[in-house]
Design a protein around this motif. Structure first.
Motif, short mmCIF file in Angstrom:
data_model
loop_
_atom_site.label_atom_id
_atom_site.label_comp_id
_atom_site.label_asym_id
_atom_site.label_seq_id
_atom_site.Cartn_x
_atom_site.Cartn_y
_atom_site.Cartn_z
N ASP A 36 45.59 33.23 36.08
CA ASP A 36 45.03 34.55 36.31
C ASP A 36 43.88 34.40 37.30
OD1 ASP A 36 43.15 36.79 35.88
OD2 ASP A 36 44.40 37.34 34.16
N GLY B 244 42.00 39.05 40.65
CA GLY B 244 41.37 40.10 39.84
C GLY B 244 40.66 41.19 40.62
N PRO B 245 41.21 41.64 41.77
CA PRO B 245 40.56 42.71 42.49
C PRO B 245 40.74 44.04 41.76
CG PRO B 245 42.64 42.20 43.53
CD PRO B 245 42.47 41.22 42.43
N HIS C 79 35.55 37.85 44.53
CA HIS C 79 37.01 37.82 44.50
C HIS C 79 37.55 36.71 45.40
CE1 HIS C 79 36.34 42.18 43.35
NE2 HIS C 79 36.92 41.64 42.31
N HIS D 231 46.46 40.20 38.18
CA HIS D 231 45.79 41.02 37.16
C HIS D 231 44.88 42.08 37.79
CE1 HIS D 231 45.14 41.86 32.97
NE2 HIS D 231 43.85 42.02 33.22
N GLY E 280 42.83 45.24 38.65
CA GLY E 280 41.99 46.17 37.87
C GLY E 280 42.35 47.60 38.23
N GLU F 3 46.13 45.72 34.92
CA GLU F 3 45.69 46.13 33.59
C GLU F 3 46.60 47.23 33.06
OE1 GLU F 3 41.55 47.18 33.74
OE2 GLU F 3 40.95 45.23 34.54
N TYR G 116 38.60 46.93 28.35
CA TYR G 116 38.92 45.75 29.18
C TYR G 116 39.35 44.59 28.28
CZ TYR G 116 37.67 41.99 32.61
OH TYR G 116 37.66 40.91 33.47
N ASP H 292 43.01 42.63 28.02
CA ASP H 292 43.19 41.19 28.18
C ASP H 292 43.92 40.59 26.98
OD1 ASP H 292 42.58 39.96 30.60
OD2 ASP H 292 40.44 40.27 30.32
N TYR I 84 42.24 31.27 33.25
CA TYR I 84 41.55 32.34 33.97
C TYR I 84 40.53 31.74 34.92
CZ TYR I 84 43.53 35.24 30.31
OH TYR I 84 44.42 35.87 29.49
N VAL J 188 37.70 33.07 36.64
CA VAL J 188 36.87 34.28 36.70
C VAL J 188 35.40 33.87 36.64
CG1 VAL J 188 36.40 36.51 35.59
CG2 VAL J 188 38.71 35.56 35.47
N GLN K 129 31.43 36.16 32.96
CA GLN K 129 32.33 36.80 31.99
C GLN K 129 32.71 35.86 30.83
OE1 GLN K 129 35.55 39.29 33.35
NE2 GLN K 129 34.53 39.79 35.27
N HIS L 26 33.00 37.46 27.36
CA HIS L 26 34.22 38.26 27.30
C HIS L 26 35.41 37.39 26.90
CE1 HIS L 26 37.51 40.92 28.58
NE2 HIS L 26 37.95 39.93 29.32
N PHE L 27 35.57 36.27 27.58
CA PHE L 27 36.74 35.42 27.29
C PHE L 27 36.62 34.74 25.93
CE2 PHE L 27 37.36 36.00 31.88
CZ PHE L 27 38.67 36.47 31.83
N1 ARG Z 1 38.94 42.87 37.71
C1 ARG Z 1 37.97 42.03 37.08
C2 ARG Z 1 36.64 42.10 37.82
O1 ARG Z 1 36.60 42.44 38.98
C3 ARG Z 1 38.40 40.60 37.01
C4 ARG Z 1 39.65 40.34 36.23
C5 ARG Z 1 39.72 38.95 35.74
N2 ARG Z 1 40.88 38.70 34.96
C6 ARG Z 1 41.05 39.07 33.69
N3 ARG Z 1 42.19 38.84 33.12
N4 ARG Z 1 40.08 39.66 33.02
O2 ARG Z 1 35.62 41.78 37.22
#
Ligand code: ARG
Length: 576
Positions: A120, A123-124, A134, A160, A162, A260, A312, A316, A334, A336, A340, A343-344
């Motif tokens: 993953d 993530g844009p 990004h 993935h 957004g 998403e 969010y 996920d 991931y 990222v 975050q 979050h994970f």
């Molecule tokens: N779109 C999210 C951002 O810009 C990042 C996504 C990362 N991937 C995920 N599976 N949460 O912060």
């Protein structure tokens, strides 16, 4: 075929340990800490001494006596308190180089059990231009995808996107405020939609009522409202098209363009599973799952907000279920921003509680921020957010300065130069991103990242182009059997012998900087070799052929490693 040198030596050591009745788990070597003394060292005698209740030097001598009989070793000695130092015969190294040169994988090992790894990255988000964050995700993820593939795993990359959540409601509300309705929606391009989103952001910050309107529209849209869905489809399409353009230029590949939104249906299932397992709590209008109070208590996970929207986090969690059920993932990784992390942690713990990904390894590779010289997140000159396209443009301008002009004099057409500039500019950005430990942020070296000297992408690309030119100039000398005749050839060969280990370590640690370090050192080792070891002027034809073979092998490995970093290797690199 794998040509992992230290494994070969370990086997020999193991045999000797067994003969002597020593525990063979200590029969391992590593690259020598003292390259002036030896190629490899084994510190096993020190540990064995305790078990055998003997002096470590005595143990070392016993091993050394037997090991010295091996025809592959030029010298085995015991130094200091009991370090075993092993030096290979030049012929052994040369024979290994011949094997590696014959192998299309350059002697690199493959993983014992191939895994399906869902990756993953990227993530844009819709309606937002991609920024440097990004960039990092895409660059690191793409490199790791290529590395996983190379070692024999099956990577599946997913962008993935957004494309769900409040931003959609905000854009729709803003368009309605502007036009009175959504009739003109489909005539708006990415720039206009981005502008609407920017305005909406400002408005929602200042005005609670606007925020509420956006929230209501989002909830209705997620509930399947036909008009909103139609508008959303357009927003998503133009956003994806723009993002694809950007990633194409960067050479970042995705197997899947899911978002998403694709997880929405599964979010209901997640809620149901949580309910059945007795994990779902209704709290202050929202559905939540509480996490265990470990030594680091985490806030509960909100699955569904009081307005009925999934979060969010819920998205996920649902996406993990899909990746396990549909894609049969053994591992989900991931790439990222490390901000975050919580979050994970929450998502992974919830998944564990729900039991929806049994035996699947979940991994967040968090990366640091790209900073400017002031140590703050990298900005444009006028203080704005640095967009990806601005950054590519800036890099191209920089690279163009060191390239010749198109025309008869340089022998390059504008088209050829543009392509070269793009390859070098993107290579410079990527290498700069991949040369540091991923978890740490880095300062974007505005003045140096595109230099042809130093630890940069262009330096490595230039090393390849230089070997190409060397090979063209010595075209009549065919690469032959390798012989080691001096220290520089030996150093270069021993560097090459490390390749398999480097790649495997990089894969295990999900850390492309291990490869960028190595590729830089290899290019330097080649440089020293080339400065001291002429091909055409070699003592005899055999040495000339050997050097030609070493040059070709180094070139092929450099190209492969650049590929693994996601960087192209132009055939030629003209300089202004
Ligand atoms: N779109 C999210 C951002 O810009 C990042 C996504 C990362 N991937 C995920 N599976 N949460 O912060």
């Amino acid at each position: 075929m794998t040509c992992v040198l230290d494994e070969k030596i370990n086997k020999k050591l193991e045999k000797v340990f067994n003969e002597l009745g020593f525990d063979s788990k200590y029969a391992t070597v590593k690259n020598s800490d003292r390259p002036d003394l030896s190629d490899f060292q084994c510190n096993g005698a020190l540990a064995l001494a305790k078990i055998e209740k003997k002096n470590p030097r005595q143990i070392g001598e016993m091993i050394a006596a037997k090991l010295s009989e091996d025809a592959d070793f030029a010298k085995v000695s015991v130094d200091g308190p009991g370090f075993l130092n092993i030096t290979l015969k030049d012929e052994t190294i040369a024979a290994l180089m011949d094997e590696i040169a014959q192998d299309e994988r350059f002697g690199c090992a493959k993983v014992a059990t191939p895994k399906t790894i869902v990756m993953d990255y990227g993530g844009p988000n819709v309606a937002k231009e991609m920024h440097v964050g990004h960039l990092r995700s895409g660059v690191i993820g793409e490199s790791m995808r290529r590395i996983e593939e190379f070692v024999g795993n099956k990577p599946i990359s997913d962008v993935h996107f957004g494309d769900w959540g409040t931003p959609i409601g905000m854009i729709l509300a803003e368009v309605i405020a502007h036009d009175g309705n959504l009739n003109k929606m489909e005539s708006y391009d990415i720039a206009e939609i981005t502008a609407f989103y920017k305005k909406a952001n400002i408005r929602c910050k200042e005005d609670e009522k606007a925020k509420e309107t956006a929230r209501i529209i989002t909830a209705k849209f997620q509930d399947g409202d036909a008009e909103y869905t139609k508008a959303w489809k357009h927003i998503r399409k133009v956003s994806v098209d723009a993002v694809k353009e950007n990633y194409k230029e960067l050479g970042v590949h995705f197997d899947l363009w899911l978002g998403e939104s694709d997880a929405h249906k599964t979010c209901f299932e997640i809620k149901k599973i949580a309910e059945e397992k007795g994990l779902l709590e209704f709290d202050d209008g929202a559905y939540i799952i509480r996490l265990d109070e470990g030594n680091k208590p985490k806030p509960p996970v909100i699955i569904e907000k009081s307005d009925g929207g999934f979060t969010y986090q819920a998205t996920d969690i649902a996406t993990i279920k899909m990746r396990v059920d549909d894609l049969k993932a053994d591992e989900i990784v991931y790439f990222v921003d490390k901000r975050q992390s919580l979050h994970f942690e929450q998502v992974f713990e919830t998944v564990e509680k729900l039991g929806i990904a049994p035996n699947v390894k979940l991994l967040h590779i968090g990366f640091g921020t790209v900073n400017g010289a002031d140590g703050k997140p990298f900005k444009t000159r006028d203080g704005g957010v640095m967009n990806l396209s601005d950054m590519i443009k800036m890099s191209k301008e920089k690279v163009a300065e060191s390239m010749p002009k198109a025309g008869a004099e340089s022998g390059f057409s504008q088209e050829e130069l543009d392509r070269l500039i793009s390859q070098v500019a993107v290579g410079a950005i990527k290498f700069q991103d991949l040369k540091n430990n991923i978890a740490s942020g880095y300062i974007f070296e505005l003045d140096d990242f595109a230099n042809f000297e130093g630890k940069t992408g262009p330096y490595i690309q230039y090393a390849v182009a230089r070997i190409n030119s060397v090979m063209r100039k010595n075209a009549e000398i065919k690469p032959g059997k390798i012989v080691i005749t001096n220290q520089e050839e030996r150093n270069l060969a021993l560097k090459i012998a490390q390749l398999s280990n480097v790649v495997m370590r990089c894969e295990a640690e999900k850390e492309p900087s291990i490869i960028s370090d190595y590729v830089y050192n290899l290019a330097q080792a080649f440089s020293s070799f080339y400065n001291t070891s002429p091909i055409k002027g070699a003592e005899n034809a055999q040495i000339a052929g050997s050097r030609a073979a070493l040059a070709k092998l180094t070139r092929d490995i450099l190209i492969k490693l650049l590929y693994l970093l996601g960087i192209e290797a132009p055939e030629v690199m003209p300089k202004a």
